[in-house]
Design a protein around this motif. Structure first.
Motif, PDB file in Angstrom:
ATOM      1  N   CYS A   1      -7.299 -15.427  -0.537  1.00 43.72           N
ATOM      2  CA  CYS A   1      -7.128 -14.393  -1.554  1.00 43.72           C
ATOM      3  C   CYS A   1      -5.705 -13.831  -1.474  1.00 43.72           C
ATOM      4  O   CYS A   1      -4.917 -14.233  -0.620  1.00 43.72           O
ATOM      5  N   THR A   2      -5.380 -12.906  -2.349  1.00 44.13           N
ATOM      6  CA  THR A   2      -4.050 -12.302  -2.371  1.00 44.13           C
ATOM      7  C   THR A   2      -3.857 -11.379  -1.167  1.00 44.13           C
ATOM      8  O   THR A   2      -4.836 -10.921  -0.570  1.00 44.13           O
ATOM      9  N   PRO A   3      -2.607 -11.074  -0.797  1.00 46.55           N
ATOM     10  CA  PRO A   3      -2.362 -10.126   0.292  1.00 46.55           C
ATOM     11  C   PRO A   3      -3.039  -8.774   0.059  1.00 46.55           C
ATOM     12  O   PRO A   3      -3.496  -8.142   1.011  1.00 46.55           O
ATOM     13  N   ARG A   4      -3.111  -8.344  -1.182  1.00 44.48           N
ATOM     14  CA  ARG A   4      -3.735  -7.053  -1.481  1.00 44.48           C
ATOM     15  C   ARG A   4      -5.226  -7.070  -1.160  1.00 44.48           C
ATOM     16  O   ARG A   4      -5.750  -6.139  -0.543  1.00 44.48           O
ATOM     17  N   VAL A   5      -5.914  -8.139  -1.544  1.00 44.19           N
ATOM     18  CA  VAL A   5      -7.350  -8.231  -1.255  1.00 44.19           C
ATOM     19  C   VAL A   5      -7.578  -8.456   0.239  1.00 44.19           C
ATOM     20  O   VAL A   5      -8.534  -7.920   0.822  1.00 44.19           O
ATOM     21  N   SER A   6      -6.709  -9.229   0.888  1.00 42.90           N
ATOM     22  CA  SER A   6      -6.842  -9.452   2.325  1.00 42.90           C
ATOM     23  C   SER A   6      -6.778  -8.133   3.086  1.00 42.90           C
ATOM     24  O   SER A   6      -7.620  -7.852   3.947  1.00 42.90           O
ATOM     25  N   ALA A   7      -5.776  -7.317   2.760  1.00 41.03           N
ATOM     26  CA  ALA A   7      -5.651  -6.013   3.420  1.00 41.03           C
ATOM     27  C   ALA A   7      -6.841  -5.121   3.093  1.00 41.03           C
ATOM     28  O   ALA A   7      -7.376  -4.429   3.969  1.00 41.03           O
ATOM     29  N   LEU A   8      -7.263  -5.140   1.838  1.00 40.84           N
ATOM     30  CA  LEU A   8      -8.383  -4.294   1.423  1.00 40.84           C
ATOM     31  C   LEU A   8      -9.666  -4.687   2.139  1.00 40.84           C
ATOM     32  O   LEU A   8     -10.439  -3.820   2.580  1.00 40.84           O
ATOM     33  N   ARG A   9      -9.892  -5.966   2.297  1.00 43.72           N
ATOM     34  CA  ARG A   9     -11.087  -6.422   3.031  1.00 43.72           C
ATOM     35  C   ARG A   9     -11.092  -5.856   4.451  1.00 43.72           C
ATOM     36  O   ARG A   9     -12.114  -5.335   4.921  1.00 43.72           O
TER      37      ARG A   9
ATOM     38  N   ALA B   1       0.844  -1.197   0.000  1.00 46.80           N
ATOM     39  CA  ALA B   1       0.000   0.000   0.000  1.00 46.80           C
ATOM     40  C   ALA B   1       0.878   1.245   0.000  1.00 46.80           C
ATOM     41  O   ALA B   1       2.036   1.213   0.445  1.00 46.80           O
ATOM     42  N   THR B   2       0.336   2.345  -0.478  1.00 47.80           N
ATOM     43  CA  THR B   2       1.093   3.590  -0.527  1.00 47.80           C
ATOM     44  C   THR B   2       1.344   4.119   0.884  1.00 47.80           C
ATOM     45  O   THR B   2       0.631   3.786   1.836  1.00 47.80           O
ATOM     46  N   LEU B   3       2.350   4.949   1.019  1.00 49.87           N
ATOM     47  CA  LEU B   3       2.743   5.467   2.325  1.00 49.87           C
ATOM     48  C   LEU B   3       1.625   6.252   2.987  1.00 49.87           C
ATOM     49  O   LEU B   3       1.435   6.158   4.207  1.00 49.87           O
ATOM     50  N   ASP B   4       0.860   7.015   2.209  1.00 51.38           N
ATOM     51  CA  ASP B   4      -0.198   7.818   2.816  1.00 51.38           C
ATOM     52  C   ASP B   4      -1.284   6.938   3.429  1.00 51.38           C
ATOM     53  O   ASP B   4      -1.854   7.279   4.483  1.00 51.38           O
ATOM     54  N   VAL B   5      -1.575   5.799   2.820  1.00 48.70           N
ATOM     55  CA  VAL B   5      -2.564   4.883   3.389  1.00 48.70           C
ATOM     56  C   VAL B   5      -2.049   4.300   4.702  1.00 48.70           C
ATOM     57  O   VAL B   5      -2.759   4.247   5.708  1.00 48.70           O
ATOM     58  N   LYS B   6      -0.786   3.892   4.710  1.00 52.75           N
ATOM     59  CA  LYS B   6      -0.211   3.292   5.927  1.00 52.75           C
ATOM     60  C   LYS B   6      -0.126   4.306   7.063  1.00 52.75           C
ATOM     61  O   LYS B   6      -0.445   3.987   8.214  1.00 52.75           O
TER      62      LYS B   6
ATOM     63  N   LEU C   1     -11.375  -1.948   4.511  1.00 54.00           N
ATOM     64  CA  LEU C   1     -12.716  -1.552   4.094  1.00 54.00           C
ATOM     65  C   LEU C   1     -13.737  -1.832   5.184  1.00 54.00           C
ATOM     66  O   LEU C   1     -14.603  -0.991   5.469  1.00 54.00           O
ATOM     67  N   PHE C   2     -13.637  -2.994   5.844  1.00 51.63           N
ATOM     68  CA  PHE C   2     -14.595  -3.295   6.910  1.00 51.63           C
ATOM     69  C   PHE C   2     -14.502  -2.276   8.039  1.00 51.63           C
ATOM     70  O   PHE C   2     -15.516  -1.835   8.583  1.00 51.63           O
ATOM     71  N   ALA C   3     -13.271  -1.904   8.396  1.00 51.07           N
ATOM     72  CA  ALA C   3     -13.104  -0.879   9.431  1.00 51.07           C
ATOM     73  C   ALA C   3     -13.788   0.410   9.023  1.00 51.07           C
ATOM     74  O   ALA C   3     -14.437   1.075   9.848  1.00 51.07           O
ATOM     75  N   SER C   4     -13.689   0.768   7.761  1.00 51.66           N
ATOM     76  CA  SER C   4     -14.298   2.014   7.305  1.00 51.66           C
ATOM     77  C   SER C   4     -15.818   1.919   7.250  1.00 51.66           C
ATOM     78  O   SER C   4     -16.509   2.916   7.463  1.00 51.66           O
ATOM     79  N   LEU C   5     -16.354   0.737   6.958  1.00 49.24           N
ATOM     80  CA  LEU C   5     -17.813   0.581   7.004  1.00 49.24           C
ATOM     81  C   LEU C   5     -18.312   0.867   8.419  1.00 49.24           C
ATOM     82  O   LEU C   5     -19.302   1.592   8.615  1.00 49.24           O
ATOM     83  N   SER C   6     -17.628   0.294   9.409  1.00 53.30           N
ATOM     84  CA  SER C   6     -18.004   0.517  10.800  1.00 53.30           C
ATOM     85  C   SER C   6     -17.888   1.986  11.181  1.00 53.30           C
ATOM     86  O   SER C   6     -18.773   2.554  11.842  1.00 53.30           O
ATOM     87  N   GLU C   7     -16.797   2.623  10.765  1.00 51.86           N
ATOM     88  CA  GLU C   7     -16.586   4.025  11.118  1.00 51.86           C
ATOM     89  C   GLU C   7     -17.574   4.940  10.378  1.00 51.86           C
ATOM     90  O   GLU C   7     -17.947   5.991  10.893  1.00 51.86           O
ATOM     91  N   THR C   8     -18.000   4.550   9.186  1.00 51.01           N
ATOM     92  CA  THR C   8     -19.008   5.328   8.468  1.00 51.01           C
ATOM     93  C   THR C   8     -20.311   5.344   9.243  1.00 51.01           C
ATOM     94  O   THR C   8     -20.981   6.384   9.349  1.00 51.01           O
TER      95      THR C   8
ATOM     96  N   VAL D   1     -10.905   5.563   0.473  1.00 51.06           N
ATOM     97  CA  VAL D   1      -9.809   6.032  -0.389  1.00 51.06           C
ATOM     98  C   VAL D   1      -8.970   4.846  -0.867  1.00 51.06           C
ATOM     99  O   VAL D   1      -8.612   4.761  -2.053  1.00 51.06           O
ATOM    100  N   TYR D   2      -8.669   3.918   0.032  1.00 49.46           N
ATOM    101  CA  TYR D   2      -7.866   2.759  -0.343  1.00 49.46           C
ATOM    102  C   TYR D   2      -8.592   1.908  -1.389  1.00 49.46           C
ATOM    103  O   TYR D   2      -7.975   1.401  -2.333  1.00 49.46           O
ATOM    104  N   LEU D   3      -9.902   1.760  -1.239  1.00 50.42           N
ATOM    105  CA  LEU D   3     -10.677   1.035  -2.245  1.00 50.42           C
ATOM    106  C   LEU D   3     -10.572   1.721  -3.601  1.00 50.42           C
ATOM    107  O   LEU D   3     -10.347   1.071  -4.622  1.00 50.42           O
ATOM    108  N   GLY D   4     -10.715   3.065  -3.608  1.00 49.78           N
ATOM    109  CA  GLY D   4     -10.626   3.800  -4.860  1.00 49.78           C
ATOM    110  C   GLY D   4      -9.258   3.704  -5.507  1.00 49.78           C
ATOM    111  O   GLY D   4      -9.140   3.605  -6.733  1.00 49.78           O
ATOM    112  N   LEU D   5      -8.209   3.723  -4.677  1.00 49.31           N
ATOM    113  CA  LEU D   5      -6.851   3.650  -5.206  1.00 49.31           C
ATOM    114  C   LEU D   5      -6.510   2.260  -5.738  1.00 49.31           C
ATOM    115  O   LEU D   5      -5.727   2.118  -6.678  1.00 49.31           O
ATOM    116  N   THR D   6      -7.084   1.251  -5.128  1.00 49.74           N
ATOM    117  CA  THR D   6      -6.678  -0.124  -5.392  1.00 49.74           C
ATOM    118  C   THR D   6      -7.548  -0.834  -6.420  1.00 49.74           C
ATOM    119  O   THR D   6      -7.054  -1.680  -7.176  1.00 49.74           O
ATOM    120  N   TYR D   7      -8.824  -0.524  -6.463  1.00 57.72           N
ATOM    121  CA  TYR D   7      -9.758  -1.320  -7.250  1.00 57.72           C
ATOM    122  C   TYR D   7      -9.348  -1.434  -8.716  1.00 57.72           C
ATOM    123  O   TYR D   7      -9.434  -2.512  -9.321  1.00 57.72           O
TER     124      TYR D   7
END
Length: 209
Positions: free
Chosen positions: A57-65, A7-12, A68-75, A113-119
């Motif tokens: 799944c791949t490490p990228r999808v694992s992290a994205l899942r 993932a990009t530095l800003d996401v981390k 994303l779930f954390a952001s659903l809760s925070e939304t 944002v991570y979903l938009g950057l990665t999808y």
């Protein structure tokens, strides 16, 4: 997992900032307890449950899942805290809720944002793996939120009215607000990426109230 997913530095750094904010929130909760006349001391199990690692799944999808779930809760939290802040009349508690809701906006944004950057970089099979996770995520989200919004306890009206002015969340209304957030914010945003969220949510929606 974000490092493994490259993932990009800003996401981390945004994720690190969010975790630090959660520690500050614990301090704010203690201040509220003291303000209301209690003692901000409690026994708690400090065992940390590891973040799920999705081996299907791949490490990228694992992290994205997970992000994303954390952001659903925070939304959902943003909607709840905004409503609580608007009706709270005690100035100190209103300031606390304002700070909490401001932090939750950032926390929610990280996943979107991570979903938009990665999808756009995901392979067709990775997109299928992410899409397959959405029904699981929405079910888990509803279970967690309803667990925090128990029904059945009758609160005397005079106590309830005082509590509402202090920002207490009343479970029946909180459930309605949760469902509205799903309908108006979360599901439409997920379906911008063709993730099948509308279909998954409609299977859950009758039990959302």
């Amino acid at each position: 997992q974000l490092m493994e997913a490259e993932a990009t530095l800003d996401v981390k750094t945004s994720m690190l900032r969010s975790s630090n904010a959660e520690l500050r929130h614990a301090g704010l909760c203690g201040q509220v307890v003291e303000f209301l006349g209690g003692t901000a001391v409690a026994e708690a199990d400090l065992h940390i449950t590891p973040v799920p690692y999705h081996t299907d799944c791949t490490p990228r999808v694992s992290a994205l899942r997970n992000v994303l779930f954390a952001s659903l809760s925070e939304t959902v939290s943003v909607g709840l805290l905004t409503e609580e802040r608007e009706r709270t009349q005690e100035p100190f508690l209103k300031r606390v809720l304002k700070q909490l809701s401001g932090d939750e906006v950032l926390h929610a944004r990280v996943g979107w944002v991570y979903l938009g950057l990665t999808y756009g970089e995901l392979s067709p099979s990775e997109r299928d793996d992410l899409r397959a996770y959405i029904p699981v995520a929405l079910t888990s989200l509803q279970d967690a939120m309803h667990g925090a919004m128990p029904l059945g306890a009758e609160i005397p009206e005079e106590i309830l009215q005082d509590a509402l002015l202090l920002g207490v969340s009343h479970s029946p209304f909180a459930r309605v607000l949760f469902a509205a957030t799903m309908d108006e914010v979360i599901v439409p945003q997920l379906d911008q990426f063709d993730l099948g969220a509308h279909k998954a949510w409609q299977r859950l929606r009758p039990s959302a109230a």
